[in-house]
Design a protein around this motif. Structure first.
Motif, PDB file in Angstrom:
ATOM      1  N   ASP A 184       0.836  -1.196   0.000  1.00 54.71           N
ATOM      2  CA  ASP A 184       0.000   0.000   0.000  1.00 54.71           C
ATOM      3  C   ASP A 184       0.875   1.251   0.000  1.00 54.71           C
ATOM      4  OD1 ASP A 184      -2.037   1.829   0.136  1.00 54.71           O
ATOM      5  OD2 ASP A 184      -2.590   1.395   2.210  1.00 54.71           O
ATOM      6  N   GLU A 185       1.239   1.706  -1.193  1.00 50.63           N
ATOM      7  CA  GLU A 185       2.111   2.871  -1.366  1.00 50.63           C
ATOM      8  C   GLU A 185       3.342   2.771  -0.462  1.00 50.63           C
ATOM      9  OE1 GLU A 185       0.458   6.650  -2.049  1.00 50.63           O
ATOM     10  OE2 GLU A 185      -1.587   5.934  -2.316  1.00 50.63           O
ATOM     11  N   PRO A 186       4.131   1.705  -0.603  1.00 54.43           N
ATOM     12  CA  PRO A 186       5.218   1.457   0.341  1.00 54.43           C
ATOM     13  C   PRO A 186       6.395   2.410   0.232  1.00 54.43           C
ATOM     14  CG  PRO A 186       5.312  -0.114  -1.449  1.00 54.43           C
ATOM     15  CD  PRO A 186       4.055   0.668  -1.643  1.00 54.43           C
ATOM     16  N   VAL A 187       6.473   3.216  -0.832  1.00 57.84           N
ATOM     17  CA  VAL A 187       7.626   4.109  -0.983  1.00 57.84           C
ATOM     18  C   VAL A 187       7.230   5.584  -1.029  1.00 57.84           C
ATOM     19  CG1 VAL A 187       8.990   2.353  -2.176  1.00 57.84           C
ATOM     20  CG2 VAL A 187       7.584   3.912  -3.509  1.00 57.84           C
ATOM     21  N   SER A 188       5.947   5.885  -0.899  1.00 61.31           N
ATOM     22  CA  SER A 188       5.501   7.274  -1.064  1.00 61.31           C
ATOM     23  C   SER A 188       5.980   8.189   0.056  1.00 61.31           C
ATOM     24  CB  SER A 188       3.971   7.331  -1.156  1.00 61.31           C
ATOM     25  OG  SER A 188       3.388   6.863   0.043  1.00 61.31           O
ATOM     26  N   ALA A 189       6.298   7.631   1.232  1.00 61.06           N
ATOM     27  CA  ALA A 189       6.746   8.453   2.365  1.00 61.06           C
ATOM     28  C   ALA A 189       8.264   8.531   2.459  1.00 61.06           C
ATOM     29  CB  ALA A 189       6.161   7.901   3.666  1.00 61.06           C
ATOM     30  N   LEU A 190       8.963   8.002   1.449  1.00 61.10           N
ATOM     31  CA  LEU A 190      10.425   7.930   1.508  1.00 61.10           C
ATOM     32  C   LEU A 190      11.074   8.884   0.513  1.00 61.10           C
ATOM     33  CD1 LEU A 190      10.746   4.030   1.569  1.00 61.10           C
ATOM     34  CD2 LEU A 190      10.573   5.573   3.529  1.00 61.10           C
ATOM     35  N   ASP A 191      12.341   9.208   0.763  1.00 65.44           N
ATOM     36  CA  ASP A 191      13.115  10.016  -0.184  1.00 65.44           C
ATOM     37  C   ASP A 191      13.285   9.255  -1.494  1.00 65.44           C
ATOM     38  OD1 ASP A 191      13.382  11.962   1.736  1.00 65.44           O
ATOM     39  OD2 ASP A 191      15.323  11.225   2.445  1.00 65.44           O
ATOM     40  N   VAL A 192      13.517   9.996  -2.568  1.00 67.12           N
ATOM     41  CA  VAL A 192      13.599   9.375  -3.892  1.00 67.12           C
ATOM     42  C   VAL A 192      14.716   8.341  -3.963  1.00 67.12           C
ATOM     43  CG1 VAL A 192      14.021   9.823  -6.337  1.00 67.12           C
ATOM     44  CG2 VAL A 192      12.614  11.407  -5.008  1.00 67.12           C
ATOM     45  N   SER A 193      15.868   8.650  -3.408  1.00 71.28           N
ATOM     46  CA  SER A 193      16.988   7.701  -3.455  1.00 71.28           C
ATOM     47  C   SER A 193      16.666   6.429  -2.685  1.00 71.28           C
ATOM     48  CB  SER A 193      18.251   8.353  -2.887  1.00 71.28           C
ATOM     49  OG  SER A 193      18.042   8.770  -1.547  1.00 71.28           O
ATOM     50  N   VAL A 194      15.962   6.588  -1.577  1.00 73.49           N
ATOM     51  CA  VAL A 194      15.572   5.424  -0.768  1.00 73.49           C
ATOM     52  C   VAL A 194      14.467   4.645  -1.470  1.00 73.49           C
ATOM     53  CG1 VAL A 194      14.728   4.674   1.490  1.00 73.49           C
ATOM     54  CG2 VAL A 194      16.241   6.652   1.319  1.00 73.49           C
ATOM     55  N   GLN A 195      13.599   5.338  -2.197  1.00 76.76           N
ATOM     56  CA  GLN A 195      12.540   4.663  -2.952  1.00 76.76           C
ATOM     57  C   GLN A 195      13.121   3.621  -3.894  1.00 76.76           C
ATOM     58  OE1 GLN A 195       9.950   7.367  -5.022  1.00 76.76           O
ATOM     59  NE2 GLN A 195       9.262   8.402  -3.168  1.00 76.76           N
ATOM     60  N   ALA A 196      14.165   3.998  -4.612  1.00 79.27           N
ATOM     61  CA  ALA A 196      14.787   3.073  -5.557  1.00 79.27           C
ATOM     62  C   ALA A 196      15.341   1.847  -4.843  1.00 79.27           C
ATOM     63  CB  ALA A 196      15.903   3.788  -6.322  1.00 79.27           C
ATOM     64  N   GLN A 197      15.918   2.031  -3.665  1.00 83.18           N
ATOM     65  CA  GLN A 197      16.457   0.906  -2.904  1.00 83.18           C
ATOM     66  C   GLN A 197      15.353  -0.055  -2.483  1.00 83.18           C
ATOM     67  OE1 GLN A 197      18.752   2.402   0.399  1.00 83.18           O
ATOM     68  NE2 GLN A 197      19.845   3.884  -0.878  1.00 83.18           N
ATOM     69  N   ILE A 198      14.223   0.486  -2.016  1.00 84.80           N
ATOM     70  CA  ILE A 198      13.118  -0.353  -1.556  1.00 84.80           C
ATOM     71  C   ILE A 198      12.470  -1.087  -2.731  1.00 84.80           C
ATOM     72  CG2 ILE A 198      10.862  -0.354  -0.438  1.00 84.80           C
ATOM     73  CD1 ILE A 198      13.213   0.095   1.468  1.00 84.80           C
ATOM     74  N   VAL A 199      12.312  -0.392  -3.866  1.00 83.85           N
ATOM     75  CA  VAL A 199      11.731  -1.039  -5.051  1.00 83.85           C
ATOM     76  C   VAL A 199      12.629  -2.181  -5.520  1.00 83.85           C
ATOM     77  CG1 VAL A 199      11.198  -0.703  -7.499  1.00 83.85           C
ATOM     78  CG2 VAL A 199      10.373   0.935  -5.819  1.00 83.85           C
ATOM     79  N   ASN A 200      13.926  -1.953  -5.550  1.00 82.61           N
ATOM     80  CA  ASN A 200      14.858  -3.013  -5.954  1.00 82.61           C
ATOM     81  C   ASN A 200      14.833  -4.177  -4.973  1.00 82.61           C
ATOM     82  OD1 ASN A 200      15.733  -1.652  -8.258  1.00 82.61           O
ATOM     83  ND2 ASN A 200      17.383  -0.596  -7.164  1.00 82.61           N
TER      84      ASN A 200
END
Length: 336
Positions: A184-200
């Motif tokens: 449920d929008e797991p990266v929307s509250a994170l910084d962009v650089s951290v978003q990429a890490q979580i998606v990967n």
């Protein structure tokens, strides 16, 4: 061909509007209105749309955290079909280990009074995984799988960054080895650089454990990166469903076209026609007649104002709820 893991048919949720001293029902909010789709085993289905379109409500109904008004959800496990809408009590509690949730807010989803060991180990204790030693060993392994150090197990959530907290939430979701995870929008509250890490990380875990994701988001660039197929919602209804590449390059619904047009182009010299939607998002308690999107649609006709379009297959594997899907050619974006 992959086998469907989850089959959702006519999923609907109405919230009553009550007024007056006697709390009389005067209307309903159509949060989710007749949504149907399948999620194949091992794939990621992206679910996108504006805030308030019913994405999260759909995910919570699938997990039975929120009861439906009507509809049917069938989960296929070990070659057998399980009707999720019929599960109750202890039977439902035992089945929950096959479906888990990654929350949007990594700050609010973790108990500040519990250590990382207790947070990740809680579902294992609830489902009687084994001895205290077995649970601790499992938690250590999950912690490393999520990219965290074992030394963090005795610490509390306040000691971690947003990305680290979300990794804790991911490890907790993996604890019982589920088949389906609703993100449920797991990266929307994170910084962009951290978003990429979580998606990967999510992609690596999917390949490692054979996971199936329902990925709820409003960031189309993230959805394009992780999803095999994408479903688009507007005002509680599904308006388009297709393979990711085809949806982004050749959308068939005007609302999807507007979403694609809002994506920034990383080239200051690039020019394109700007699509500005007129009016406001449809009110789910007072939807317009016909297509809910017609007051904002630049392709609108009289038929759009009178008849609700059905979600139909306009090309192989590409579904759109638009009367003019065969006539108009909405513009997409270049791959990547």
């Amino acid at each position: 061909m992959r086998e469907p893991l989850l089959d959702v048919q006519d999923l609907t949720r109405f919230f009553p509007i009550k007024k007056g001293l006697l709390r009389k029902e005067v209307g309903v909010i159509r949060a989710v209105d007749g949504v149907s789709f399948t999620i194949n085993e091992g794939e990621t289905l992206g679910l996108v749309g504006e805030s308030g379109c019913g994405k999260t409500t759909t995910g919570r109904m699938i997990l039975r955290l929120l009861e439906r008004t009507r509809g049917r959800m069938v989960f296929r496990k070990d070659g057998k079909e399980v009707d999720l809408t019929r599960l109750q009590g202890e039977e439902l509690r035992r089945f929950r280990k096959h479906m888990q949730l990654i929350f949007q807010d990594p700050f609010a989803s973790l108990n500040p009074r519990m250590t990382v060991l207790d947070i990740i180990g809680e579902p294992l204790k609830a489902h009687r995984y084994g001895s205290k030693k077995a649970i601790e060993d499992r938690v250590k392994w999950l912690t490393q799988a999520a990219g965290l150090q074992v030394e963090f197990l005795r610490r509390y959530p306040h000691a971690f960054s947003g990305g680290q907290r979300q990794r804790i939430g991911i490890a907790r979701a993996l604890a019982l080895n589920p088949k389906l995870i609703v993100c449920d929008e797991p990266v929307s509250a994170l910084d962009v650089s951290v978003q990429a890490q979580i998606v990967n990380l999510l992609k690596d875990l999917q390949e490692q454990f054979g996971l199936t994701y329902l990925f709820i988001a409003h960031d189309l660039s993230v959805v394009e990166n992780i999803s095999n197929r994408v479903a688009v919602m507007y005002a509680g209804r599904l308006v388009e469903l297709s393979e990711t590449l085809e949806l982004f390059s050749a959308p068939r619904h005007p609302y999807t076209e507007a979403l694609m047009n809002a994506l920034p182009i990383p080239d200051p010299r690039a020019k394109r026609e700007r699509i500005v939607l007129k009016g406001e998002v449809a009110d789910p308690s007072n939807l317009p007649a016909g297509c809910a999107f017609h007051p904002r649609c630049r392709y609108c006709t009289e038929e759009c104002k009178q008849a609700v379009p059905a979600l139909r297959e306009v090309s192989s594997g590409h579904f759109a709820a638009c009367h003019r899907a065969d006539e108009i050619e909405p513009k997409g974006v270049a791959p990547g």
